[in-house]
Scaffold this active site. Structure first.
Site, PDB file in Angstrom:
ATOM      1  N   GLY A 187      -5.190   9.872  -9.047  1.00 23.23           N
ATOM      2  CA  GLY A 187      -6.586   9.735  -8.659  1.00 23.23           C
ATOM      3  C   GLY A 187      -6.836   8.465  -7.869  1.00 23.23           C
ATOM      4  O   GLY A 187      -7.711   8.404  -7.010  1.00 23.23           O
ATOM      5  N   GLU A 208       4.178   5.286  -8.592  1.00 24.64           N
ATOM      6  CA  GLU A 208       4.123   5.416 -10.052  1.00 24.64           C
ATOM      7  C   GLU A 208       5.270   6.282 -10.560  1.00 24.64           C
ATOM      8  O   GLU A 208       5.910   5.972 -11.573  1.00 24.64           O
ATOM      9  CB  GLU A 208       2.780   6.006 -10.470  1.00 24.64           C
ATOM     10  CG  GLU A 208       1.612   5.051 -10.288  1.00 24.64           C
ATOM     11  CD  GLU A 208       0.260   5.702 -10.456  1.00 24.64           C
ATOM     12  OE1 GLU A 208      -0.734   4.981 -10.618  1.00 24.64           O
ATOM     13  OE2 GLU A 208       0.184   6.953 -10.423  1.00 24.64           O
TER      14      GLU A 208
END
Length: 229
Positions: free
Chosen positions: A103, A110
């Site tokens: 988001g 990540e």
């Protein structure tokens, strides 16, 4: 409870989960640090213990800035072989600990840092815990020339596809957000989308999911999965 009160309470929950995550860290080891609002609270907590955790690997430019402001040295992942523990948030978590992330747009970095870590701790408040992934739009980072190609393939899955307006990732790519999906087999969907030419990565973390989820509730932080050593 009005909107301001709800946000304040949600921030309290996020902070509680972030503080709890420190229990999974080993002093002297390099810490993997994710991105997002909940991780912001984790970085604050990490900064207060920087004598024990002086070095980190970051998954976003924003987290890198916050870590350096907190007095923590940020290493390039190529400088080390392995990260002991990676701490990150999520946009959705299902009961099997599969995640939707991205988001904030840092899904590729990540996923790289998560893959390089022995243990993955996900910190979320209870609003992010869902029975089936898909209510939150699924992010897909795409090479620019493949934007329409990948978009049509995503639409064929039954989702509604929108390019994230005015957003470019730290890697220089746009993101497509796919809403309207119910993701009952996140591993299969992650593998399918990641194989399409032009996809950098999809924001499903199912093949590499967290070992531990710290779920901040009104009654305290619940530890789901592996306890701290």
């Amino acid at each position: 409870m009005d909107a301001a009160e709800r946000k304040a309470r949600q921030d309290e929950l996020k902070k509680a989960a972030a503080e709890k995550a420190l229990e999974w860290l080993t002093p002297g080891q390099v810490v993997g640090v994710g991105s997002g609002s909940t991780v912001g609270f984790f970085i604050e907590a990490l900064g207060r213990h920087r004598q024990d955790f002086p070095q980190a690997v970051s998954s976003s430019l924003r987290s890198t800035e916050l870590l350096r402001e907190a007095g923590i040295e940020v290493l390039d992942l190529n400088q080390i072989d392995e990260i002991g523990c990676y701490v990150d948030g999520a946009d959705e978590v299902d009961p099997g600990f599969a995640l939707i992330k991205g988001g904030g747009g840092a899904l590729t970095r990540e996923k790289i840092v998560a893959q390089a870590s022995r243990h993955f701790v996900c910190i979320v408040d209870e609003t992010k815990y869902v029975p089936v992934l898909g209510q939150f739009p699924l992010p897909v980072e795409v090479v620019p020339m493949a934007l329409h190609l990948v978009g049509r393939q995503l639409e064929a899955l039954g989702g509604t596809v929108r390019e994230r307006n005015g957003y470019i990732t730290d890697n220089g790519n746009p993101i497509l957000d796919v809403s309207g999906l119910q993701i009952h087999d996140p591993v299969a969907l992650e593998e399918t989308i990641n194989q399409w030419p032009g996809v950098v990565t999809v924001g499903l973390f199912a093949r590499r999911r967290p070992e531990t989820v710290l779920l901040a509730t009104m009654d305290g932080v619940q530890v789901l999965g592996q306890p701290a050593a």
